[in-house]
Design an enzyme around this catalytic site. Structure first.
Site, PDB file in Angstrom:
ATOM      1  CB  SER A 142      -0.729  -0.039   1.409  1.00 35.42           C
ATOM      2  OG  SER A 142      -1.807   1.446   1.460  1.00 35.42           O
ATOM      3  CE1 TYR A 155      -4.710  -2.168   5.118  1.00 32.26           C
ATOM      4  CE2 TYR A 155      -2.913  -0.220   4.339  1.00 32.26           C
ATOM      5  CZ  TYR A 155      -3.575  -1.365   3.276  1.00 32.26           C
ATOM      6  OH  TYR A 155      -4.047  -1.588   2.309  1.00 32.26           O
TER       7      TYR A 155
HETATM    8  N1  LIG Z   1      -8.539  -0.372  -2.180  1.00 28.01           N
HETATM    9  C1  LIG Z   1      -7.563   0.322  -2.351  1.00 28.01           C
HETATM   10  O1  LIG Z   1      -7.564   1.341  -1.516  1.00 28.01           O
HETATM   11  C2  LIG Z   1      -6.056  -0.208  -1.712  1.00 28.01           C
HETATM   12  C3  LIG Z   1      -4.728   0.324  -1.181  1.00 28.01           C
HETATM   13  C4  LIG Z   1      -3.973  -0.169  -1.563  1.00 28.01           C
HETATM   14  C5  LIG Z   1      -3.631  -1.809  -1.279  1.00 28.01           C
HETATM   15  N2  LIG Z   1      -4.666  -2.162  -0.962  1.00 28.01           N
HETATM   16  C6  LIG Z   1      -4.913  -4.016  -1.193  1.00 28.01           C
HETATM   17  O2  LIG Z   1      -5.491  -4.582  -1.986  1.00 28.01           O
HETATM   18  C7  LIG Z   1      -5.629  -6.161  -1.475  1.00 28.01           C
HETATM   19  C8  LIG Z   1      -7.036  -5.677  -2.049  1.00 28.01           C
HETATM   20  O3  LIG Z   1      -8.195  -5.151  -1.760  1.00 28.01           O
HETATM   21  P1  LIG Z   1      -9.548  -4.600  -2.062  1.00 28.01           P
HETATM   22  O4  LIG Z   1      -9.599  -2.915  -2.318  1.00 28.01           O
HETATM   23  O5  LIG Z   1      -9.430  -5.550  -3.967  1.00 28.01           O
HETATM   24  O6  LIG Z   1     -10.352  -5.229  -1.062  1.00 28.01           O
HETATM   25  P2  LIG Z   1     -11.744  -5.808  -1.136  1.00 28.01           P
HETATM   26  O7  LIG Z   1     -12.399  -5.241  -1.936  1.00 28.01           O
HETATM   27  O8  LIG Z   1     -12.352  -5.476   0.620  1.00 28.01           O
HETATM   28  O9  LIG Z   1     -11.374  -7.123  -1.030  1.00 28.01           O
HETATM   29  C9  LIG Z   1     -10.811  -7.610  -0.377  1.00 28.01           C
HETATM   30  C10 LIG Z   1     -10.677  -9.515  -0.551  1.00 28.01           C
HETATM   31  O10 LIG Z   1      -9.414 -10.422   1.154  1.00 28.01           O
HETATM   32  C11 LIG Z   1     -10.487 -11.209   1.136  1.00 28.01           C
HETATM   33  N3  LIG Z   1     -10.139 -11.370   1.988  1.00 28.01           N
HETATM   34  C12 LIG Z   1     -10.085 -10.332   3.378  1.00 28.01           C
HETATM   35  N4  LIG Z   1      -9.996 -11.026   4.637  1.00 28.01           N
HETATM   36  C13 LIG Z   1      -9.726 -11.863   4.077  1.00 28.01           C
HETATM   37  C14 LIG Z   1      -8.754 -13.361   5.051  1.00 28.01           C
HETATM   38  N5  LIG Z   1      -9.438 -13.232   6.041  1.00 28.01           N
HETATM   39  N6  LIG Z   1      -8.489 -14.507   4.864  1.00 28.01           N
HETATM   40  C15 LIG Z   1      -9.000 -14.605   3.291  1.00 28.01           C
HETATM   41  N7  LIG Z   1      -8.957 -13.809   2.511  1.00 28.01           N
HETATM   42  C16 LIG Z   1      -9.823 -12.814   2.639  1.00 28.01           C
HETATM   43  C17 LIG Z   1     -12.427 -11.411   0.659  1.00 28.01           C
HETATM   44  O11 LIG Z   1     -12.360 -12.176   0.782  1.00 28.01           O
HETATM   45  P3  LIG Z   1     -13.815 -12.349   1.017  1.00 28.01           P
HETATM   46  O12 LIG Z   1     -14.898 -11.112  -0.089  1.00 28.01           O
HETATM   47  O13 LIG Z   1     -14.233 -14.043   0.199  1.00 28.01           O
HETATM   48  O14 LIG Z   1     -14.365 -12.449   2.403  1.00 28.01           O
HETATM   49  C18 LIG Z   1     -11.497 -10.333  -0.499  1.00 28.01           C
HETATM   50  O15 LIG Z   1     -11.614 -11.353  -1.731  1.00 28.01           O
HETATM   51  C19 LIG Z   1      -5.737  -5.563   0.049  1.00 28.01           C
HETATM   52  O16 LIG Z   1      -4.680  -6.593   0.536  1.00 28.01           O
HETATM   53  C20 LIG Z   1      -5.337  -4.229   0.182  1.00 28.01           C
HETATM   54  O17 LIG Z   1      -4.608  -4.280   1.527  1.00 28.01           O
HETATM   55  C21 LIG Z   1      -5.923  -1.535  -1.370  1.00 28.01           C
END
Ligand SMILES: NC(=O)c1ccc[n+]([C@@H]2O[C@H](COP(=O)([O-])OP(=O)(O)OC[C@H]3O[C@@H](n4cnc5c(N)ncnc54)[C@H](OP(=O)(O)O)[C@@H]3O)[C@@H](O)[C@H]2O)c1
Length: 250
Positions: A142, A155
């Site tokens: 991130s 985080y």
């Molecule tokens: N969105 C942003 O602005 C942003 C920025 C920087 C980094 N990131 C990183 O990018 C990655 C994806 O984020 P996103 O924005 O795509 O989030 P998201 O849309 O909320 O999706 C999260 C995904 O992670 C899975 N997940 C959550 N907790 C879990 C666990 N304990 N075990 C296994 N799977 C789990 C969820 O599975 P289920 O739905 O099946 O529960 C879902 O598929 C994360 O690592 C996040 O920290 C995101």
């Protein structure tokens, strides 16, 4: 055909990455935790356009389940593709939980530690025996590791640890020709962020104003970088943290 495991493929960036990788001809094993229907929908979308994907359950905070997950992966590889090895692992699953340092509970801290650092560490360890020589590991970090963002301390600290771990993976797995890189997104509209963004349009305006390209990102902006990094065109990119944020806070 390269086979890629993407954790957290039921929604958001992971779901986008799964579709973009499949469009480039990769076979996909995506995992879900609490949303099997989301994962099945992604599988259907991939299969409908001639790709091949399977969905498996995985909670990345449950380290003791990883040996059984490896067995599930081995079975899926054999039955779906007639293969014994994976070619890539994207440690993407995760969530955000924002709180000031003075208010963070031990349970919040441990939850974030388990999902963002301990889980990727031990999942990678568990899947290494299945990883082909020349494979690739991508760890999702991130931009909060570079730009101190109030409320994101645990985080960001664990994502920072994952960036360090990425370089150690590249060093230790190099003799097997396995690459390891981190992708560090800026603000992306997904389920993880949409509540905060919808509640506070001025926050979106602020983030957009802090971004050279003048907007926040979408899941596909990151998913297509994951797919590209996994391809052989990027075969000499190793041990890097690649920020994908439109020029955030530069
Ligand atoms: N969105 C942003 O602005 C942003 C920025 C920087 C980094 N990131 C990183 O990018 C990655 C994806 O984020 P996103 O924005 O795509 O989030 P998201 O849309 O909320 O999706 C999260 C995904 O992670 C899975 N997940 C959550 N907790 C879990 C666990 N304990 N075990 C296994 N799977 C789990 C969820 O599975 P289920 O739905 O099946 O529960 C879902 O598929 C994360 O690592 C996040 O920290 C995101």
């Amino acid at each position: 055909m390269s086979i890629i495991i993407i954790t957290g493929g039921s929604r958001g960036i992971g779901a986008s990455a799964a579709k973009q990788c499949a469009a480039k001809g990769m076979g996909i094993i995506l995992t879900y935790n609490s949303h099997p229907a989301g994962a099945e929908s992604v599988v259907r979308q991939i299969n409908a356009v001639g790709g091949k994907a399977v969905a498996l359950a995985l909670d990345v905070t449950k380290v003791r389940s990883f040996a059984a997950f490896r067995d599930d992966v081995a079975k899926a590889l054999k039955s779906t593709w007639g293969k014994d090895h994976i070619d890539g692992l994207v440690n993407n699953a995760g969530y955000g939980n924002f709180n000031a340092i003075e208010a963070v509970s031990e349970a919040e801290f441990d939850g974030l530690l388990n999902v963002h650092l301990k889980g990727p560490f031990f999942l990678t360890q568990a899947l290494l025996p299945l990883m082909a020589a020349g494979g690739h590991i991508i760890n999702m970090t991130s931009a909060t590791t570079r730009v101190a963002t109030p409320g994101a301390a645990p985080y960001a600290a664990f994502k920072g640890g994952l960036e360090v771990l990425t370089r150690y993976m590249a060093k230790e797995f190099g003799p097997r020709k396995i690459r390891a890189n981190a992708i560090s997104p800026g603000a992306i509209r997904t389920d993880m962020t949409s509540k905060a963004f919808d509640q506070s349009p001025e926050f979106v305006t602020l983030l957009a104003g802090q971004t050279a390209l003048g907007k926040i990102g979408e899941a596909d902006d990151v998913g297509r970088v994951i797919a590209s990094l996994l391809s052989e065109d990027n075969g000499w990119v190793n041990a890097q943290t690649i920020e994908v944020g439109g020029g955030y806070n530069i």
